[in-house]
Design a protein around this motif. Structure first.
Motif: not given
Length: 311
Positions: A117-120, A153-159, A167-171, A174-179
């Motif tokens: 909702m915030d992104i929208a 980038r998500l999986l690299t960050t999780l490792c 970084l995870i909150q930004g990622l 980003e996914l919500h924005f892409l969707l």
């Protein structure tokens, strides 16, 4: 041009690198919690057939293998080229392809309505045209290059625990924005905002699932959606592929299954905890839904390598 060449090179080889990262995060069969609480990685080494699953809100990526999720009116095929998004819990039956030599590897990222909702709101503030279609709560789509780049980038960050904390909150954002940028994004948003008849019905699903609410009935939630009972049932089935009663029953039985993981709670208490007044009715409906008795299910859950964790 250099940035474009880097992205292209990464995308071409992404399956191999992503699989290595996923296997590191899920070295054994079952669900694996990652350093990010809203992201889980799953591994299975045998196929499943017509298994009931109560899919929680989120984006499902299959990195290796295939998962077919079916409910009346909707069939989603999720594989390395296609993802699925649910913005509300949905009851499915699933079929998967997996083997010891080629295990199913999947990633699930929880969907956060507040973030969406915030992104929208910011997209609208920037002049982005957001259409007003009928609400939906489930959709699937093709994984394009931008999504492949995100997954890597998500999986690299999780490792990397330190990178994950930073970084995870930004990622996730980003996914919500892409969707939301996709064609179905505005229809998902319509459901979150409670827009139109189906949007109003979608907002009532949480009421049905809230066992803390006393006196909640299908009649009361239909009234809260400002719809007659027949109209409410029709829109509900269009959204979820089941009647409200079937949906509620599936949710309770999957809650019961989760409670069976604890040996400290007897089966009668499990049934009572999810709203069944009689043990015989609970046992009968549990067997009908899962194809096993609650006692058999508890024994199966004790086996660490059980693929029943799919559900």
């Amino acid at each position: 041009m250099a940035d474009e060449a880097h992205v292209f090179s990464m995308v071409v080889g992404w399956p191999y690198r992503v699989l290595e990262l996923a296997e590191a995060l899920a070295p054994t069969v079952g669900h694996h919690i990652t350093p990010a609480p809203t992201v889980s990685v799953f591994r299975a080494d045998s196929a499943a057939k017509n298994v009931p699953k109560f899919q929680q809100p989120g984006t499902l990526f299959i990195l290796q293998g295939t998962e077919k999720l079916s409910c009346p009116g909707n069939v989603h095929i999720v594989d390395p080229d296609h993802f699925m998004l649910t913005s509300a819990p949905v009851a499915f039956h699933i079929d998967t392809d997996a083997a010891v030599t080629k295990p199913l590897l999947s990633v699930h990222v929880a969907f956060d309505p507040a973030t969406a909702m915030d992104i929208a709101s910011q997209m609208e503030w920037q002049g982005g045209a957001i259409s007003k279609p009928a609400a939906i709560c489930q959709t699937s789509g093709r994984i394009d290059d931008s999504m492949k780049d995100f997954l890597y980038r998500l999986l690299t960050t999780l490792c990397d625990p330190l990178a994950c904390r930073i970084l995870i909150q930004g990622l996730i954002r980003e996914l919500h924005f892409l969707l939301l940028q996709r064609d179905e994004g505005s229809a998902i948003l319509a459901g979150l905002e409670g827009r139109g008849a189906r949007g109003k019905v979608l907002k009532t699903a949480a009421e049905l699932l809230d066992r803390r609410r006393v006196g909640i009935t299908i009649n009361t939630v239909a009234a809260s959606a400002e719809l007659g009972l027949s109209s409410y049932h029709s829109h509900f089935k269009a959204l979820f592929g089941s009647t409200p009663l079937e949906y509620l029953k599936a949710a309770r039985l999957h809650d019961a299954r989760n409670l069976l993981r604890s040996r400290d709670v007897n089966i009668a208490a499990v049934g009572q905890a999810v709203g069944y007044k009689g043990t015989s009715q609970f046992s009968r409906e549990f067997h009908r839904h899962f194809g096993r008795t609650a006692r058999e299910e508890r024994k199966l859950l004790e086996i660490s390598k059980s693929n029943s964790d799919l559900v």
